[in-house]
Write an enzyme that holds these catalytic residues in place. Structure first.
Site, PDB file in Angstrom:
ATOM      1  N   GLU A   1      13.384  -0.636   4.359  1.00  0.00           N
ATOM      2  CA  GLU A   1      12.449  -1.389   3.530  1.00  0.00           C
ATOM      3  C   GLU A   1      12.212  -0.624   2.225  1.00  0.00           C
ATOM      4  O   GLU A   1      12.173   0.599   2.197  1.00  0.00           O
ATOM      5  CB  GLU A   1      11.132  -1.537   4.298  1.00  0.00           C
ATOM      6  CG  GLU A   1      10.015  -2.225   3.545  1.00  0.00           C
ATOM      7  CD  GLU A   1       8.696  -2.139   4.289  1.00  0.00           C
ATOM      8  OE1 GLU A   1       7.918  -3.106   4.219  1.00  0.00           O
ATOM      9  OE2 GLU A   1       8.441  -1.109   4.951  1.00  0.00           O
TER      10      GLU A   1
ATOM     11  N   LYS B   1       9.732 -10.921   5.729  1.00  0.00           N
ATOM     12  CA  LYS B   1       8.705 -10.376   6.615  1.00  0.00           C
ATOM     13  C   LYS B   1       7.671 -11.434   6.959  1.00  0.00           C
ATOM     14  O   LYS B   1       7.162 -12.135   6.083  1.00  0.00           O
ATOM     15  CB  LYS B   1       8.035  -9.168   5.963  1.00  0.00           C
ATOM     16  CG  LYS B   1       7.085  -8.416   6.897  1.00  0.00           C
ATOM     17  CD  LYS B   1       6.530  -7.157   6.235  1.00  0.00           C
ATOM     18  CE  LYS B   1       5.650  -6.372   7.200  1.00  0.00           C
ATOM     19  NZ  LYS B   1       5.060  -5.182   6.571  1.00  0.00           N
TER      20      LYS B   1
ATOM     21  N   CYS C   1       9.046  -3.131   9.031  1.00  0.00           N
ATOM     22  CA  CYS C   1       7.858  -2.288   9.175  1.00  0.00           C
ATOM     23  C   CYS C   1       6.943  -2.782  10.288  1.00  0.00           C
ATOM     24  O   CYS C   1       7.339  -2.877  11.427  1.00  0.00           O
ATOM     25  CB  CYS C   1       7.139  -2.188   7.828  1.00  0.00           C
ATOM     26  SG  CYS C   1       5.958  -0.824   7.716  1.00  0.00           S
TER      27      CYS C   1
END
Length: 514
Positions: free
Chosen positions: A260, A320, A371
């Protein structure tokens, strides 16, 4: 009476600290059920207000220690704010634990209450906070064997049941502790047997070589935006170095995984970033999965994405889904800036992506997560149900260097490997990067803060574990059961009190003798 209340609050606070210490890495994870024991003991014989106070004290010490990494990374205001919000959930849990604690078989009802509240707090407010779920404390303990069978929700229930039964042993130490000892023994036996039998439903179908690149961040290692050009260049340079080495010559990887924020600008729009990515793809001769911040639908929004970049250019993407409030977007922006000045650095609010399908890369189907995405049950398991061969996690975590957050997130990735029966490959901009086998074993770990890379042999597996098949149903079931337990407890007390319909306060006052 005042002294007894003070002792109850102290027991609750110690219980929360014990549980939080298992996540912070201060004590072994095997001791996690003792935290539940502390909460259960603290609400015994308490009124409604006292039970909520005990739960609140438990939540304060638990969350403050679990997310203590927020203080040095995001500021004391953010740390205190999150701790206060999450503690409200535990105040409610304290009350619910006390109410269902009068039912026959109360340890089972208590475990149901704990698990239901955990499921709810991972959803609200602002998408919820899954940090500190009991199941996330299971790697390297006997309890991890339950993950592929019953998933995170079922494993949390098991640990909460053990903690509740231990409280029963303490409360019945002089009378009849045997039933509660048997509950603990049965739970441990179930975990051991699950480990012996192993997860059913998945089979190996070969392996694939995957390259992991950890480019690092110059300077302190935390200032990603300030050094974003250098970061992208370093990832490209490390990729070129890797493909020119002996490991690559012995067998090239099917694809290269970048973390990321490997580029903090849209590489499909920014010529400099695009050139760096193109150079890495050309050198490798295989796709590079690039983590980048791309432009959103408006000038004030952005997306956090993974882009499968091949010789023909940018291809399929993953956006995401679970964005971090006050990190990637700012709710209540006016108030938030007064609590923490760091949110003023978030100029554009990110927008979430839709439910994801596996990302097609080099003939493989990847279950991808960015994440904190990995901490939510629906992201990885949902893609595995759609046929994903292995799991990749791309993360930054640069702002959390030197804190327990890195290890906590790495442990969650291990939980996902166990739960899904899939190899998990992790690329972090500064660490922790590496690979985890489907049984939760760590295959490779790269040194933190260094510019490093590695090629890992990732096993590809077919089929679904029972946990993946069950999906969200265990969570729905415990919420329904907790509601039923509360209703039964209230109705039972109403039958005993013929004078007037009791309120919850009246119920608790009766149970405590006040």
């Amino acid at each position: 009476m005042t002294e007894r209340r003070s002792v109850a609050l102290l027991v609750a606070a110690v219980g929360g600290l014990v549980l939080g210490a298992t996540f912070a890495g201060w004590i072994p994870r095997l001791l996690a059920p003792l935290g539940v024991t502390g909460l259960v003991l603290s609400v015994q014989g308490r009124t409604a207000r006292e039970s909520m106070a005990a739960g609140w004290c438990f939540g304060l010490t638990f969350m403050a220690s679990t997310v203590s990494w927020m203080w040095p990374s995001l500021g004391v205001g953010a740390w205190l704010g999150l701790t206060a919000v999450e503690s409200a959930w535990f105040a409610g849990l304290g009350l619910l634990t006390a109410v269902v604690g009068r039912l026959p078989g109360w340890p089972w009802w208590t475990a149901t209450a704990w698990t239901a509240v955990e499921v709810l707090r991972t959803s609200w407010p602002w998408g919820g906070v899954p940090w500190g779920r009991l199941a996330f404390a299971t790697p390297d303990t006997p309890w991890q064997a339950m993950l592929p069978w019953v998933g995170t929700t079922g494993t949390t229930f098991l640990l909460a049941l053990v903690g509740s039964a231990l409280a029963g042993v303490v409360l019945r130490a002089r009378s009849r502790p045997a039933p509660y000892v048997l509950v603990v023994a049965a739970a441990l036996l179930a975990a051991v047997m699950a480990g012996v039998v192993g997860p059913l439903g998945t089979t190996g179908s070969g392996s694939v070589r995957v390259a992991v690149v950890q480019g690092g961040v110059p300077g302190s290692g935390k200032l990603v935006v300030d050094h974003h050009r250098e970061i992208t260049a370093d990832h490209a340079a490390e990729t070129r170095r890797l493909v020119s080495g002996a490991d690559w010559a012995a067998g090239p990887a099917a694809f290269v995984l970048w973390p990321e924020n490997a580029t903090a600008v849209d590489p499909t729009e920014d010529a400099v970033a695009e050139a760096e990515v193109e150079s890495a793809v050309a050198a490798a001769g295989v796709p590079v999965v690039v983590g980048g911040v791309t432009d959103g639908p408006t000038s004030t929004t952005a997306r956090n994405q993974l882009i499968a970049w091949s010789a023909t250019g940018p291809g399929p993407r993953y956006t995401k889904q679970h964005l971090v409030p006050f990190g990637e977007y700012v709710p209540l922006r006016g108030l938030a800036t007064r609590v923490s000045q760091r949110v003023t650095d978030i100029g554009r609010d990110m927008v979430p992506g839709p439910p994801a399908a596996p990302l097609p890369v080099a003939g493989l189907r990847l279950a991808t997560a960015l994440c904190f995405d990995v901490a939510y049950d629906d992201v990885v398991a949902g893609q595995v149900r759609q046929g994903a061969d292995l799991v990749t996690v791309s993360t930054s975590n640069a702002m959390f260097l030197g804190t327990a957050q890195l290890e906590q997130q790495w442990t969650i990735s291990r939980v996902r490997a166990l739960e899904t029966g899939r190899t998990v490959v992790v690329a972090s901009i500064n660490g922790i990067s590496g690979a985890i086998s489907a049984d939760g074993t760590v295959q490779v770990v790269l040194p933190e803060r260094d510019t490093e890379s590695a090629i890992v042999d990732a096993e590809v597996r077919d089929g679904l574990t029972l946990a993946v098949r069950l999906g969200s149903w265990p969570g729905r079931a415990v919420i329904a059961l907790a509601a039923a337990g509360l209703a039964v407890a209230v109705a039972g007390q109403a039958l005993k009190s013929r004078k007037r319909p009791p309120t919850v306060n009246a119920i608790m006052a009766t149970s405590s003798g006040s």
